[in-house]
Design a protein around this motif. Structure first.
Motif, PDB file in Angstrom:
ATOM      1  N   THR A 404       5.003  -7.244  -8.880  1.00  0.00           N
ATOM      2  CA  THR A 404       3.600  -6.847  -8.735  1.00  0.00           C
ATOM      3  C   THR A 404       3.216  -5.973  -9.921  1.00  0.00           C
ATOM      4  N   SER A 409      -2.066  -3.959  -7.082  1.00  0.00           N
ATOM      5  CA  SER A 409      -1.494  -3.795  -5.745  1.00  0.00           C
ATOM      6  C   SER A 409      -1.965  -2.491  -5.132  1.00  0.00           C
ATOM      7  N   SER A 410      -2.340  -2.559  -3.863  1.00  0.00           N
ATOM      8  CA  SER A 410      -2.774  -1.356  -3.146  1.00  0.00           C
ATOM      9  C   SER A 410      -1.602  -0.813  -2.342  1.00  0.00           C
ATOM     10  N   GLY A 413      -0.657  -3.194   0.308  1.00  0.00           N
ATOM     11  CA  GLY A 413      -0.093  -4.411  -0.294  1.00  0.00           C
ATOM     12  C   GLY A 413       1.371  -4.223  -0.621  1.00  0.00           C
ATOM     13  N   LEU A 414       1.756  -2.960  -0.916  1.00  0.00           N
ATOM     14  CA  LEU A 414       3.166  -2.698  -1.206  1.00  0.00           C
ATOM     15  C   LEU A 414       3.962  -2.493   0.076  1.00  0.00           C
ATOM     16  N   GLY A 432       4.477  -6.127   3.143  1.00  0.00           N
ATOM     17  CA  GLY A 432       4.012  -6.146   1.754  1.00  0.00           C
ATOM     18  C   GLY A 432       5.153  -6.458   0.801  1.00  0.00           C
ATOM     19  N   ALA A 433       4.920  -6.205  -0.490  1.00  0.00           N
ATOM     20  CA  ALA A 433       5.896  -6.584  -1.525  1.00  0.00           C
ATOM     21  C   ALA A 433       7.243  -5.909  -1.308  1.00  0.00           C
ATOM     22  N   ILE A 444       7.777  -3.536 -10.530  1.00  0.00           N
ATOM     23  CA  ILE A 444       6.392  -3.062 -10.573  1.00  0.00           C
ATOM     24  C   ILE A 444       6.031  -2.788 -12.030  1.00  0.00           C
ATOM     25  N   ASP A 454      -1.824   5.248  -3.955  1.00  0.00           N
ATOM     26  CA  ASP A 454      -0.978   4.062  -3.742  1.00  0.00           C
ATOM     27  C   ASP A 454       0.470   4.353  -4.110  1.00  0.00           C
TER      28      ASP A 454
END
Length: 723
Positions: A404, A409-410, A413-414, A432-433, A444, A454
């Protein structure tokens, strides 16, 4: 096209199951399916996988028919097996469940009542689905190619297709009703209703002869004990990003998985699924609103894990002796490191750190707490030093990984988002990721460009390896046992030597201390290295592979399998090394205290040394850590900071290696090197090696200062005494 005689086709299927054989090594006939039938009869085996390559050897036309009309032939094969089973059933079946007892009682009742099954109402006869305790699956022929999700079109309906993709979500495994059993409250007769679609309309009035004749209007009640359920799971797959045409978004497809195929795929896995592409039967109100359109799904027959980059299955086979010898020959550590992104020039120590990140240290779980074994690395450097390329290579190489970027990415989202499940309508968690990269690597990029809100989501993952959530009435803790590989630019775009390290990095100390290694890669103009770099880049551009070097780079598949082999070892640190490691750590703290301009050093640094040294022991496939491993771990830590200190050396007068070695030895001597104090030569050498000096430099320095009569070395060359 002539009408098919399905009775004759069933005979073909039966003949194939009984008579197909292959020759084994000793030349004897081996009946592949004949051997499995008794196991199915005794219920030691549940699924029978029919390989269509085997069918093709006997009857190629039958293979085409099966691929074209798979659903029908699954039923035909199941009927053929059902007919063959009584011949193979030797003795009593061991595993009896409620349904066995239920059916046995019904048969006894009928015999006592003197009624034959032929007299019964057809709806009251046992449906074959109820009596079957096995599942038939097809393995597609090896000639069939996997398709992309968007290539599965209307002409594939009812056919056997193989689709490649990445699993985005998998529901819980739930029981699904296959046959509903009802009893009548008036006459006591039983009625069976096989269910084909996801929804069904329960029967209400009793259809038995007795109730119809008497017009008693008996009501039916469902009997769960007598009904048959199977395991059911819905999986969603999405096509790979490299298969999406320009300007489109990835398509996804629903896969219905039943029986023994459930729980084979987790979110984040790359899979190839073979199955039947079918339309979803909708009834009632939804059908009226939907009109002529129909939803489709894939009914899974076979699920295989795939490699990320190549189109082959994930290799689980052991490494052969030859391959192991090829890897573990001379200076294999350098060879493995140079095999990581060989097209990128230089960065030898960074690649070694990335190799250790892939292998990982050993998890420790003392009572009531958990010490992570995963290694986190942060690459911070000027633009254009191939940070993102290294990240994307590691993303391809690691068997399980997520990639990501900071801005894209928020926080949710993570970590994890709360979603409403379209099937059941209840609130569920969507990982998430970091959750999808569990037991793998999460890369990342543009780490410095992330919002602070975030970035705080990562703190817990990096040390505790879990994600705790309290949202929408869901309180839980998810596993995220992943290594984090982050790439960032310094605060001013480029590293500014006039500012301190903290001002350049501009990341909070709480986050920095969680990275085991923080590399600062600077892009300094230097004629020789610039020339070599330019030659390397132009060569790669012309030939599409790296220039010939000292080591032949190992291919990705071999690297993957070797890393998997390394991960099986759990090396421990012997007691003899603990004093050495503690002394080294105290020394590092002292340096950090004296020298204000270093990165943050805490007890986590000590854990980092232990993790790196266990990872090095894993690489050598041994079960104990040795002193060389600890020295190499310390050297990597020194080298990661070394690029930070290099600028200071340019502004002030450059110190020669001999002078630095002298000051190190003087610090080691009790009383600060005053007259008559002595140091063991072996200890002195190890301390200097851990600071990044070569044995040749140490030897030259000792000789030089001996000639200056600053110290003397005894005859056996074991002790240095200050004059």
């Amino acid at each position: 096209m002539p009408v098919k005689d399905y009775q004759a086709e069933k005979e073909k299927c039966r003949k194939f199951l009984e008579e197909f054989y292959s020759d084994d090594e000793s030349g004897k006939k081996f009946f592949k399916y004949g051997v499995q039938l008794p196991r199915l009869a005794r219920r030691e085996q549940v699924s029978l996988v029919v390989d269509l390559d085997d069918v093709g050897e006997e009857d190629p036309e039958l293979v085409d028919s099966i691929v074209e009309n798979t659903r029908r032939y699954t039923g035909l094969f199941a009927d053929a097996v059902q007919e063959l089973l009584p011949e193979h059933r030797g003795g009593e079946t061991v595993s009896r469940d409620a349904l066995d007892v239920y059916i046995e009682h019904r048969l006894l009742m009928e015999q006592r009542g003197g009624r034959e099954q032929s007299e019964r109402d057809p709806r009251n006869q046992y449906p074959p689905e109820l009596m079957r305790r096995f599942e038939v699956y097809f393995k597609p022929p090896s000639s069939s190619k996997p398709r992309v999700v968007r290539d599965v079109k209307a002409e594939c309906i009812g056919k056997l297709v193989t689709v490649r993709g990445i699993v985005t979500r998998a529901t819980e495994v739930k029981p699904m009703m296959v046959v509903a059993t009802y009893t009548c409250d008036q006459c006591g007769a039983e009625t069976y209703q096989p269910i084909q679609s996801p929804t069904f309309m329960p029967l209400i009035m009793c259809p038995s002869q007795e109730c119809v004749t008497n017009k008693s209007g008996g009501r039916l009640y469902i009997q769960t004990r007598g009904s048959k359920f199977i395991k059911f799971q819905e999986v969603k797959i999405q096509e790979h990003s490299d298969q999406v045409p320009v300007g489109n978004i990835p398509r996804s497809m629903s896969v219905f998985v039943r029986g023994e195929n459930t729980r084979l795929a987790q979110p984040g896995d790359h899979v190839a699924i073979s199955g039947i592409f079918l339309p979803l039967l909708t009834t009632g109100f939804r059908q009226a609103t939907q009109g002529l359109l129909s939803e489709t799904y894939l009914e899974a027959h076979r699920i295989i894990m795939m490699n990320k980059s190549e189109d082959d299955e994930l290799g689980n086979e052991e490494l052969s002796e030859e391959e192991l010898r090829q890897i573990t020959e001379e200076d294999f550590y350098e060879k493995l490191a140079s095999s990581i992104a060989p097209e990128i020039y230089g960065h030898e120590d960074v690649k070694k750190a990335l190799l250790l990140l892939l292998v990982g240290g050993v998890d420790q779980t003392p009572k009531g707490m958990k010490i992570r074994g995963n290694i986190n690395v942060c690459l911070m450097g000027d633009p254009g030093v191939a940070k993102s390329q290294l990240l994307s290579y590691i993303d391809r190489l690691a068997p399980r990984s997520q990639y990501t970027t900071g801005r894209g990415s928020s926080g949710v989202g993570l970590t994890a988002a709360v979603m409403r499940d379209p099937l059941t309508g209840e609130m569920t968690l969507e990982g998430g990721a970091l959750v999808l990269a569990d037991q793998g690597v999460c890369c990342i990029d543009e780490f410095d460009k992330m919002m602070d809100s975030d970035r705080t989501a990562i703190h817990e993952v990096m040390e505790q390896q879990t994600i705790s959530i309290a949202k929408a009435g869901i309180m839980t803790s998810l596993n995220a046992r992943c290594s984090i590989l982050a790439a960032a630019n310094p605060a001013y775009g480029r590293y500014n030597p006039r500012k301190s390290v903290e001002q350049n990095i501009q990341l909070p100390a709480a986050l920095l201390s969680r990275f085991d290694l923080l590399w600062l890669i600077q892009d300094r103009p230097d004629r020789d290295s610039d020339l070599r770099l330019a030659q390397h880049i132009t060569y790669v551009h012309q030939h599409n592979h790296q220039p010939p070097s000292r080591h032949r780079a190992l291919d990705m598949k071999l690297m993957r399998r070797y890393v998997a082999l390394c991960k099986r070892h759990q090396p421990a640190i012997p007691e003899s090394l603990s004093d050495y490691i503690t002394a080294a750590y105290v020394e590092m703290r002292k340096e950090a205290r004296v020298n204000k301009d270093t990165t943050f050093t805490s007890a986590r640094t000590l854990l980092s040394i232990l993790r790196l040294s266990t990872a090095l022991a894993r690489l050598r496939l041994v079960d104990t850590v040795e002193k060389e491993d600890v020295n190499e771990a310390m050297r990597l830590m020194e080298m990661s900071k070394d690029s930070l200190q290099a600028d200071k050396a340019q502004t002030s007068r450059a110190q020669r290696p001999a002078d630095v070695i002298f000051s190190t030895l003087r610090e080691m001597a009790p009383g600060g090197g005053a007259g008559g104090r002595s140091v063991k030569l072996a200890e002195a050498e190890q301390r200097c090696v851990s600071k990044g000096f070569t044995p040749a430099q140490i030897h030259d320095a000792i000789q030089e200062y001996e000639e200056l009569n600053v110290w003397q070395v005894n005859q056996a060359r074991t002790r240095i005494t200050f004059v």
